[in-house]
Design a protein around this motif. Structure first.
Motif, mmCIF file in Angstrom:
data_model
loop_
_atom_site.group_PDB
_atom_site.id
_atom_site.type_symbol
_atom_site.label_atom_id
_atom_site.label_comp_id
_atom_site.label_asym_id
_atom_site.label_seq_id
_atom_site.Cartn_x
_atom_site.Cartn_y
_atom_site.Cartn_z
ATOM 1 N N THR A 152 8.684 0.104 9.624
ATOM 2 C CA THR A 152 7.597 0.835 10.292
ATOM 3 C C THR A 152 6.281 0.583 9.556
ATOM 4 N N ALA A 153 6.361 0.482 8.228
ATOM 5 C CA ALA A 153 5.137 0.245 7.444
ATOM 6 C C ALA A 153 4.569 -1.132 7.739
ATOM 7 N N LEU A 154 5.451 -2.122 7.806
ATOM 8 C CA LEU A 154 4.977 -3.482 8.113
ATOM 9 C C LEU A 154 4.337 -3.520 9.503
ATOM 10 N N ALA A 155 4.911 -2.780 10.430
ATOM 11 C CA ALA A 155 4.357 -2.749 11.789
ATOM 12 C C ALA A 155 2.965 -2.102 11.784
ATOM 13 N N CYS A 156 2.806 -1.000 11.051
ATOM 14 C CA CYS A 156 1.482 -0.341 10.976
ATOM 15 C C CYS A 156 0.459 -1.271 10.340
ATOM 16 N N GLN A 157 0.898 -1.975 9.292
ATOM 17 C CA GLN A 157 -0.021 -2.894 8.605
ATOM 18 C C GLN A 157 -0.465 -4.002 9.560
ATOM 19 N N ALA A 158 0.483 -4.495 10.368
ATOM 20 C CA ALA A 158 0.128 -5.557 11.324
ATOM 21 C C ALA A 158 -0.917 -5.033 12.312
ATOM 22 N N LEU A 159 -0.746 -3.796 12.779
ATOM 23 C CA LEU A 159 -1.719 -3.223 13.725
ATOM 24 C C LEU A 159 -3.074 -3.014 13.051
ATOM 25 N N ALA A 160 -3.054 -2.548 11.799
ATOM 26 C CA ALA A 160 -4.316 -2.307 11.082
ATOM 27 C C ALA A 160 -5.065 -3.627 10.900
ATOM 28 N N GLU A 161 -4.338 -4.703 10.587
ATOM 29 C CA GLU A 161 -5.002 -5.992 10.379
ATOM 30 C C GLU A 161 -5.549 -6.534 11.699
ATOM 31 N N ARG A 162 -4.787 -6.313 12.778
ATOM 32 C CA ARG A 162 -5.273 -6.752 14.091
ATOM 33 C C ARG A 162 -6.533 -5.980 14.477
ATOM 34 N N ALA A 163 -6.524 -4.684 14.217
ATOM 35 C CA ALA A 163 -7.710 -3.868 14.526
ATOM 36 C C ALA A 163 -8.905 -4.372 13.722
ATOM 37 N N ALA A 164 -8.682 -4.707 12.456
ATOM 38 C CA ALA A 164 -9.775 -5.209 11.607
ATOM 39 C C ALA A 164 -10.316 -6.514 12.174
#
Ligand code: NAD
Length: 513
Positions: free
Chosen positions: A200-212
């Protein structure tokens, strides 16, 4: 504990397939190692299987992640707050788009039933929306100066790198409470999630990087490091981490709090709870039973706000316990990904052993136990029927947080006694009262009422909204996260006095020369 034989669970291969599909849909490209490999084990409490192994962050990589976040801070702190808000707004949009996939991972790793997993992702969306609004409302006060021709005011500035350590039971929401607020406040962050929930953490990080990427912000405003306690300790001891926001057990808080204080860092601690509800003779019992069942048995008793103690007026105790026991018997227990299930698995065997131990102690102390038996789906998974335990009095056992669905029931005669029982434990997170008597309700929320960070009337102890500040007193750690003015913990305050006169009057009427 006796065990009840129950039906089939999905296979590990099936669960692996679901996890792979969700990660792919979330745009998370990560090396998924064999279950037996060295690293962080991504396992599922649904069957108890290890699904994949993820590489653990090395000390050098953790150091680099903190350095990157510290470097990103030098530009992020002067990026206008509403522009910072745009990043969080985009993250919120991506969460809306990927709500179902992220919830699938929450169910797989934390064992939450689908509705609660979706609710957890909704909480992330809510805090993102809150934070976008906040990005235009980081107000400071202007204060009346005692000196003529002077202006006295407060300004709030970003703090630095925020280290975020999170627990297994809210694997994504707690990160988002911290991330959304910290990012609009101009901080950058490094997250160390629970070693039990790396996917779940890796998934959140992927979304945060995409948002950035989508809004042109540096990806390094949010970093992720994976591993256990030793990896978390890198954040605890590093002076570049200005604020450590740590969520977990009281034991963890006792370890990290003094270490951060030693280097004069700031801490925001969100630790264990031991939450009670008082049920008075005037209570709407129909409503109370529903609220009690959700608060005590929901999430299989694995919420920090789970209802663990029920303090009931003697005159209504027998009838109320009967109704709760009967409601508990109707709770479907099993695979949390199946529609209709209301009670999923415990996170691991240790939780089950803790529950068995607590029930044995309760019996030895004269407690009468209803429920609590294991539902045997197979060796590696631990499903239990929520337990109700009538205790002769509130004993030491009830002063501990056993992270499992055990609801202890004690009775009271006088209202003051009920409040004293509510406050008698070392933790101070959540509390509630069921009453239609306005005097009792108000007294419960007054200065000599509940000593907890949350004091509810006619709703249960769990299921807070993000608009209010969330957190608790005493051993719960004193931190506040989420809504209201909790953002102040993520910023530093400067007091500014401006003299726009041509005189130099000193404060307190002091004359100097
Ligand atoms: P835990 O304390 O075992 O672990 C929490 C996190 O702390 C994990 O990421 C772990 O790796 C890390 N950790 C543990 N010791 C550490 C150390 N010495 N240094 C650095 N990091 C360390 O808790 P858990 O079992 O994952 O979660 C359940 C507990 O969390 C319960 O007590 C629950 O009440 C509490 N909790 C509190 C809140 C809240 O907001 N108050 C919210 C969720 C959970």
């Amino acid at each position: 504990m006796t065990s009840v034989q129950t039906s089939q669970l999905p296979t590990a291969e099936d669960l692996r397939g679901r996890a792979r599909a969700a990660l792919q849909a979330l745009g998370c490209r990560v090396e998924l190692g064999e279950p037996g490999a060295h690293g962080v084990h991504a396992s599922t409490p649904i069957t108890g299987d290890v699904l994949f192994t993820i590489p653990e962050t090395t000390p050098e990589q953790a150091d680099a992640a903190i350095a990157e976040a510290a470097q990103a801070f030098t530009t992020w702190r002067t990026t206008p707050a509403p522009v910072r808000g745009a990043l969080v707004g985009r993250l919120g949009e991506l969460l809306v788009e990927h709500k179902a996939e992220l919830a699938t991972l929450v169910t797989l790793e934390a064992g939450k039933i689908t509705s609660e997993a979706l609710g957890e992702v909704q909480e992330m969306i809510d805090i993102c929306q809150f934070a976008v609004g906040l990005s235009r409302q980081l107000y400071g006060k202007t204060i009346a100066s005692e000196r003529p021709g002077h202006r006295l005011m407060e300004t709030w500035h970003p703090l630095g790198v925020v280290g975020v350590i999170t627990a297994f039971n809210f694997p994504v929401a707690v990160w988002s409470w911290n991330a959304a607020i910290a990012l609009v406040c101009g901080d950058t962050l490094v997250w160390k999630p629970s070693e039990l929930t790396p996917l779940t953490a890796l998934a959140c990080q992927a979304l945060a990087e995409r948002a950035a990427d989508d809004v042109g912000a540096p990806r390094t405003v949010s970093r992720l490091i994976l591993g256990g306690r030793e990896v978390g300790e890198r954040l605890v001891d590093d002076p570049r981490v200005a604020l450590l926001s740590a969520t977990g057990s009281v034991r963890m808080g006792q370890q990290v709090g003094p270490r951060v204080a030693q280097r004069f860092g700031r801490v925001l601690l969100e630790l264990g709870g031991n939450n009670a509800a008082i049920v008075t003779p005037s209570a709407d019992l129909e409503l109370a039973v529903r609220a009690i069942a959700f608060s005590a048995a929901g999430t299989a008793g694995q919420r920090c706000t789970t209802l663990r103690r029920l303090i009931v007026h003697r005159s209504i105790a027998d009838g109320l316990v009967e109704r709760i026991v009967s409601a508990y018997r109707q709770l479907p227990i099993g695979d949390p990904s199946v529609e209709g299930t209301l009670v999923g698995p415990l996170i691991h065997e240790r939780s089950y052993r803790d529950m068995v131990g607590a029930l044995e102690r309760a019996r030895a102390e004269g407690g009468e136990v209803f429920g609590g038996e294991r539902h045997d789906f197979g060796e590696g998974s631990f499903y239990v029927a929520p337990a109700v335990v009538r205790m002769p009095s509130q004993t030491e056992l009830m002063h501990e947080e056993t992270f499992a669905p055990i609801l202890y029931v004690v009775t009271y005669d006088e209202f003051d006694e009920a409040i004293a029982l509510n406050n008698a434990v070392p933790q101070g997170l959540s509390s509630s009262i069921f009453t239609l008597d306005m005097r009792e309700a108000e007294r419960f929320m007054a200065a000599d009422g509940s000593d907890c960070g949350i004091a509810n009337v006619n709703i249960g102890t769990s299921g807070a909204e993000i608009g209010g500040a969330f957190g608790g007193e005493k051993q719960t750690g004193g931190g506040r996260e989420s809504g209201s003015d909790a953002w102040k913990a993520y910023m530093r305050r400067a007091t500014n006095t401006v003299n726009y006169s041509s005189e130099l009057p000193l404060a307190q009427g002091v004359h100097f020369g």
